[in-house]
Design a protein around this motif. Structure first.
Motif, PDB file in Angstrom:
ATOM      1  N   ASP A  60       0.856  -1.178   0.000  1.00  0.00           N
ATOM      2  CA  ASP A  60       0.000   0.000   0.000  1.00  0.00           C
ATOM      3  C   ASP A  60       0.900   1.238   0.000  1.00  0.00           C
ATOM      4  O   ASP A  60       1.932   1.267   0.690  1.00  0.00           O
ATOM      5  CB  ASP A  60      -0.879  -0.008   1.257  1.00  0.00           C
ATOM      6  CG  ASP A  60      -1.892   1.119   1.246  1.00  0.00           C
ATOM      7  OD1 ASP A  60      -2.972   0.921   0.681  1.00  0.00           O
ATOM      8  OD2 ASP A  60      -1.592   2.197   1.804  1.00  0.00           O
ATOM      9  N   PRO A  61       0.560   2.277  -0.757  1.00  0.00           N
ATOM     10  CA  PRO A  61       1.433   3.458  -0.841  1.00  0.00           C
ATOM     11  C   PRO A  61       1.784   4.073   0.504  1.00  0.00           C
ATOM     12  O   PRO A  61       2.866   4.649   0.656  1.00  0.00           O
ATOM     13  CB  PRO A  61       0.616   4.439  -1.694  1.00  0.00           C
ATOM     14  CG  PRO A  61      -0.285   3.582  -2.493  1.00  0.00           C
ATOM     15  CD  PRO A  61      -0.621   2.411  -1.628  1.00  0.00           C
ATOM     16  N   THR A  62       0.878   3.982   1.489  1.00  0.00           N
ATOM     17  CA  THR A  62       1.159   4.587   2.791  1.00  0.00           C
ATOM     18  C   THR A  62       2.390   3.982   3.445  1.00  0.00           C
ATOM     19  O   THR A  62       3.020   4.623   4.291  1.00  0.00           O
ATOM     20  CB  THR A  62      -0.044   4.431   3.740  1.00  0.00           C
ATOM     21  OG1 THR A  62      -0.424   3.051   3.819  1.00  0.00           O
ATOM     22  CG2 THR A  62      -1.227   5.249   3.249  1.00  0.00           C
ATOM     23  N   LEU A  63       2.766   2.772   3.048  1.00  0.00           N
ATOM     24  CA  LEU A  63       3.932   2.110   3.637  1.00  0.00           C
ATOM     25  C   LEU A  63       5.223   2.435   2.897  1.00  0.00           C
ATOM     26  O   LEU A  63       6.296   1.981   3.295  1.00  0.00           O
ATOM     27  CB  LEU A  63       3.714   0.591   3.680  1.00  0.00           C
ATOM     28  CG  LEU A  63       2.651   0.124   4.671  1.00  0.00           C
ATOM     29  CD1 LEU A  63       2.294  -1.337   4.435  1.00  0.00           C
ATOM     30  CD2 LEU A  63       3.129   0.320   6.110  1.00  0.00           C
ATOM     31  N   LEU A  64       5.125   3.230   1.836  1.00  0.00           N
ATOM     32  CA  LEU A  64       6.330   3.643   1.118  1.00  0.00           C
ATOM     33  C   LEU A  64       7.022   4.819   1.810  1.00  0.00           C
ATOM     34  O   LEU A  64       8.195   5.085   1.553  1.00  0.00           O
ATOM     35  CB  LEU A  64       5.990   4.048  -0.317  1.00  0.00           C
ATOM     36  CG  LEU A  64       5.483   2.942  -1.249  1.00  0.00           C
ATOM     37  CD1 LEU A  64       5.083   3.540  -2.588  1.00  0.00           C
ATOM     38  CD2 LEU A  64       6.534   1.854  -1.442  1.00  0.00           C
ATOM     39  N   LEU A  65       6.298   5.520   2.671  1.00  0.00           N
ATOM     40  CA  LEU A  65       6.841   6.699   3.346  1.00  0.00           C
ATOM     41  C   LEU A  65       7.242   6.369   4.772  1.00  0.00           C
ATOM     42  O   LEU A  65       6.765   5.400   5.364  1.00  0.00           O
ATOM     43  CB  LEU A  65       5.818   7.831   3.354  1.00  0.00           C
ATOM     44  CG  LEU A  65       5.279   8.305   2.001  1.00  0.00           C
ATOM     45  CD1 LEU A  65       4.372   9.510   2.207  1.00  0.00           C
ATOM     46  CD2 LEU A  65       6.403   8.628   1.039  1.00  0.00           C
ATOM     47  N   THR A  80      -2.738 -10.398   6.640  1.00  0.00           N
ATOM     48  CA  THR A  80      -1.597 -10.352   5.728  1.00  0.00           C
ATOM     49  C   THR A  80      -0.671  -9.198   6.085  1.00  0.00           C
ATOM     50  O   THR A  80       0.558  -9.347   6.083  1.00  0.00           O
ATOM     51  CB  THR A  80      -2.093 -10.202   4.275  1.00  0.00           C
ATOM     52  OG1 THR A  80      -2.887 -11.330   3.925  1.00  0.00           O
ATOM     53  CG2 THR A  80      -0.920 -10.087   3.315  1.00  0.00           C
ATOM     54  N   LEU A  81      -1.244  -8.038   6.408  1.00  0.00           N
ATOM     55  CA  LEU A  81      -0.443  -6.873   6.792  1.00  0.00           C
ATOM     56  C   LEU A  81       0.403  -7.173   8.016  1.00  0.00           C
ATOM     57  O   LEU A  81       1.619  -6.919   8.032  1.00  0.00           O
ATOM     58  CB  LEU A  81      -1.365  -5.686   7.068  1.00  0.00           C
ATOM     59  CG  LEU A  81      -0.704  -4.437   7.658  1.00  0.00           C
ATOM     60  CD1 LEU A  81       0.229  -3.801   6.633  1.00  0.00           C
ATOM     61  CD2 LEU A  81      -1.759  -3.431   8.123  1.00  0.00           C
ATOM     62  N   LEU A  82      -0.212  -7.720   9.065  1.00  0.00           N
ATOM     63  CA  LEU A  82       0.521  -8.025  10.295  1.00  0.00           C
ATOM     64  C   LEU A  82       1.603  -9.066  10.040  1.00  0.00           C
ATOM     65  O   LEU A  82       2.729  -8.946  10.554  1.00  0.00           O
ATOM     66  CB  LEU A  82      -0.452  -8.521  11.365  1.00  0.00           C
ATOM     67  CG  LEU A  82      -1.483  -7.500  11.870  1.00  0.00           C
ATOM     68  CD1 LEU A  82      -2.492  -8.181  12.788  1.00  0.00           C
ATOM     69  CD2 LEU A  82      -0.809  -6.351  12.596  1.00  0.00           C
ATOM     70  N   SER A  83       1.257 -10.071   9.254  1.00  0.00           N
ATOM     71  CA  SER A  83       2.228 -11.128   8.967  1.00  0.00           C
ATOM     72  C   SER A  83       3.432 -10.588   8.211  1.00  0.00           C
ATOM     73  O   SER A  83       4.587 -10.906   8.535  1.00  0.00           O
ATOM     74  CB  SER A  83       1.541 -12.243   8.163  1.00  0.00           C
ATOM     75  OG  SER A  83       2.463 -13.233   7.781  1.00  0.00           O
ATOM     76  N   LYS A  84       3.188  -9.761   7.199  1.00  0.00           N
ATOM     77  CA  LYS A  84       4.285  -9.194   6.401  1.00  0.00           C
ATOM     78  C   LYS A  84       5.239  -8.377   7.266  1.00  0.00           C
ATOM     79  O   LYS A  84       6.454  -8.388   7.056  1.00  0.00           O
ATOM     80  CB  LYS A  84       3.722  -8.314   5.291  1.00  0.00           C
ATOM     81  CG  LYS A  84       3.237  -9.055   4.067  1.00  0.00           C
ATOM     82  CD  LYS A  84       2.824  -8.051   3.011  1.00  0.00           C
ATOM     83  CE  LYS A  84       2.468  -8.742   1.724  1.00  0.00           C
ATOM     84  NZ  LYS A  84       2.083  -7.766   0.675  1.00  0.00           N
ATOM     85  N   LEU A  85       4.659  -7.656   8.242  1.00  0.00           N
ATOM     86  CA  LEU A  85       5.468  -6.770   9.070  1.00  0.00           C
ATOM     87  C   LEU A  85       6.014  -7.476  10.307  1.00  0.00           C
ATOM     88  O   LEU A  85       6.654  -6.850  11.153  1.00  0.00           O
ATOM     89  CB  LEU A  85       4.639  -5.549   9.487  1.00  0.00           C
ATOM     90  CG  LEU A  85       4.192  -4.645   8.327  1.00  0.00           C
ATOM     91  CD1 LEU A  85       3.321  -3.511   8.843  1.00  0.00           C
ATOM     92  CD2 LEU A  85       5.404  -4.086   7.582  1.00  0.00           C
ATOM     93  N   GLY A  86       5.770  -8.781  10.406  1.00  0.00           N
ATOM     94  CA  GLY A  86       6.310  -9.558  11.520  1.00  0.00           C
ATOM     95  C   GLY A  86       5.690  -9.221  12.853  1.00  0.00           C
ATOM     96  O   GLY A  86       6.336  -9.362  13.906  1.00  0.00           O
ATOM     97  N   LEU A  87       4.426  -8.776  12.848  1.00  0.00           N
ATOM     98  CA  LEU A  87       3.743  -8.374  14.078  1.00  0.00           C
ATOM     99  C   LEU A  87       2.779  -9.459  14.543  1.00  0.00           C
ATOM    100  O   LEU A  87       2.270 -10.252  13.745  1.00  0.00           O
ATOM    101  CB  LEU A  87       2.985  -7.060  13.867  1.00  0.00           C
ATOM    102  CG  LEU A  87       3.829  -5.871  13.395  1.00  0.00           C
ATOM    103  CD1 LEU A  87       2.949  -4.648  13.211  1.00  0.00           C
ATOM    104  CD2 LEU A  87       4.940  -5.577  14.387  1.00  0.00           C
ATOM    105  N   LEU A 126      10.553  -3.777   7.214  1.00  0.00           N
ATOM    106  CA  LEU A 126       9.738  -2.912   6.363  1.00  0.00           C
ATOM    107  C   LEU A 126      10.553  -2.398   5.180  1.00  0.00           C
ATOM    108  O   LEU A 126      10.065  -2.369   4.041  1.00  0.00           O
ATOM    109  CB  LEU A 126       9.186  -1.739   7.175  1.00  0.00           C
ATOM    110  CG  LEU A 126       8.384  -0.682   6.390  1.00  0.00           C
ATOM    111  CD1 LEU A 126       7.227  -1.319   5.640  1.00  0.00           C
ATOM    112  CD2 LEU A 126       7.890   0.410   7.327  1.00  0.00           C
ATOM    113  N   ASN A 127      11.786  -2.013   5.435  1.00  0.00           N
ATOM    114  CA  ASN A 127      12.640  -1.529   4.339  1.00  0.00           C
ATOM    115  C   ASN A 127      12.882  -2.620   3.301  1.00  0.00           C
ATOM    116  O   ASN A 127      12.920  -2.340   2.091  1.00  0.00           O
ATOM    117  CB  ASN A 127      13.974  -1.024   4.894  1.00  0.00           C
ATOM    118  CG  ASN A 127      13.823   0.304   5.617  1.00  0.00           C
ATOM    119  OD1 ASN A 127      12.907   1.078   5.331  1.00  0.00           O
ATOM    120  ND2 ASN A 127      14.720   0.577   6.565  1.00  0.00           N
TER     121      ASN A 127
END
Length: 371
Positions: A199-204, A320-327, A355-356
């Motif tokens: 999601d674009p919000t995670l690019l910043l 999926t969001l939590l899993s991707k970010l390891g949370l 995240l990076n």
């Protein structure tokens, strides 16, 4: 490069506004001349001050007119300040023709993110959200549009719709979606590979958002003394849980709704605020309880204690969001949660290195597509 982006930028919705800002800022920081196309699909009627669907909706809009006007002003100020909107607004039956005329000299056109490809949300495919108006000379890119769920209602995804979508997708230079798990409906319509991007919000970075958040909280609020209860679709169990949590922690409930909620705890309705205030409310809260994807994203970025109530149509993307970010998935409550389970909002330190790493593929997708 001269780049135009098209998305749900004009919905009076915090996530829609902030994802529009995020993609525009990211592309601008790469050195491109970026314009957000001021396109209003038929869905925009739902956001008009007077919707005129029925006498009931008209009188409801009239009853809450002052808050609705503040809401419109707050969002429109955010758009004007941060979007670099096109001078012309495109809407109605002539919009596609005018878009084709006005954007024939753009180097690249990008559709996405948000749910512009959720056909149940848009009541069938909207041609302009598939860049139907783009010239053959412009690069055509889909960046992280969301289909939201794996199967559309048949009336919104007819054989004729599939034929049109297949034709539009065949003209893209690069295709990505926000959730690859539900992209099969479109992948079967094209030989071009569809990949998954953030999601674009995670690019910043967090600092990018601190620069645009409101300097002060709304009146009568004190930092750390409230729960920000951002409920897109409230239910009794969720409200019961929030009431219990507020009493236990001695906090005010801050919520956002045109129609007032009846919390037992002291509660303040902030209807009328804009996206900059939304960020500040998350930043200064004691904790966040929501059923919103983007409220969850910003709770994570701001390092807040949070819990997210799952819903039938959104639980998978939250997980999926939590899993991707390891949370921890303990942040996500099931859709049938009755409010009685002994769990409180908690924070999870965001692994910025992870995240990076996740950003690398999304950033490379954009750079390759624009090359």
């Amino acid at each position: 490069m001269k780049v135009g982006t098209i998305t749900f930028h004009c919905a009076y919705n915090f996530g829609s506004a902030l994802q529009t800002y995020a993609l525009k800022k990211y592309l601008t920081d790469l050195g491109h001349d970026v314009h957000v196309i001021d396109y209003r699909s038929d869905n925009f009627r739902d956001y008009r001050i007077f919707r005129r669907y029925s006498y009931k909706s008209y009188f409801k809009d009239l009853l809450y007119l002052s808050g609705n006007l503040r809401r419109r002003k707050s969002f429109q100020e955010f758009w004007r300040t941060h979007f670099n909107l096109t001078d012309c607004t495109y809407e109605g039956p002539d919009a596609e023709r005018l878009l084709a005329l006005d954007f024939k000299d753009y180097d690249a056109l990008i559709c996405g993110s948000d749910q512009i490809w959720n056909l149940d949300c848009t009541a069938g495919p909207v041609p302009s959200f598939f860049l139907s108006f783009a010239s053959s000379e412009s690069k055509k890119i889909a960046y992280a549009p969301s289909l939201s769920h794996a199967k559309f209602e048949e009336k919104n995804f007819t054989q004729e719709d599939k034929m049109h979508i297949s034709g539009w997708l065949s003209h893209f230079d690069a295709l990505s979606v926000r959730e690859l798990s539900v992209a099969g409906q479109f992948q079967q319509l094209t030989n071009r590979p569809i990949v998954e991007t953030l999601d674009p919000t995670l690019l910043l970075n967090l600092e990018d958002y601190r620069q645009i958040q409101a300097l002060q909280l709304p009146k009568k609020l004190e930092a750390g003394k409230y729960i920000f209860a951002y409920t897109l679709w409230p239910n009794r169990d969720m409200m019961h849980y929030i009431d219990k949590l507020a009493a236990k922690r001695g906090l005010t409930v801050v919520y956002y709704s045109q129609t007032p909620f009846r919390y037992k705890s002291h509660a303040i309705n902030v209807w009328g605020i804009g996206p900059s205030d939304f960020l500040t409310l998350i930043d200064k809260s004691n904790c966040v309880v929501s059923n919103s994807f983007h409220a969850t994203v910003f709770s994570i970025l701001y390092g807040k204690q949070f819990l997210t109530f799952g819903m039938e149509k959104s639980t998978s993307r939250m997980r999926t969001l939590l899993s991707k970010l390891g949370l921890s998935e303990e942040h996500l409550l099931p859709s049938d949660f009755d409010g009685e389970r002994d769990i409180e909002p908690f924070s999870s330190a965001l692994d910025t290195a992870l995240l990076n790493n996740l950003r690398v593929d999304s950033e490379q997708f954009i750079k390759d597509a624009l090359a």
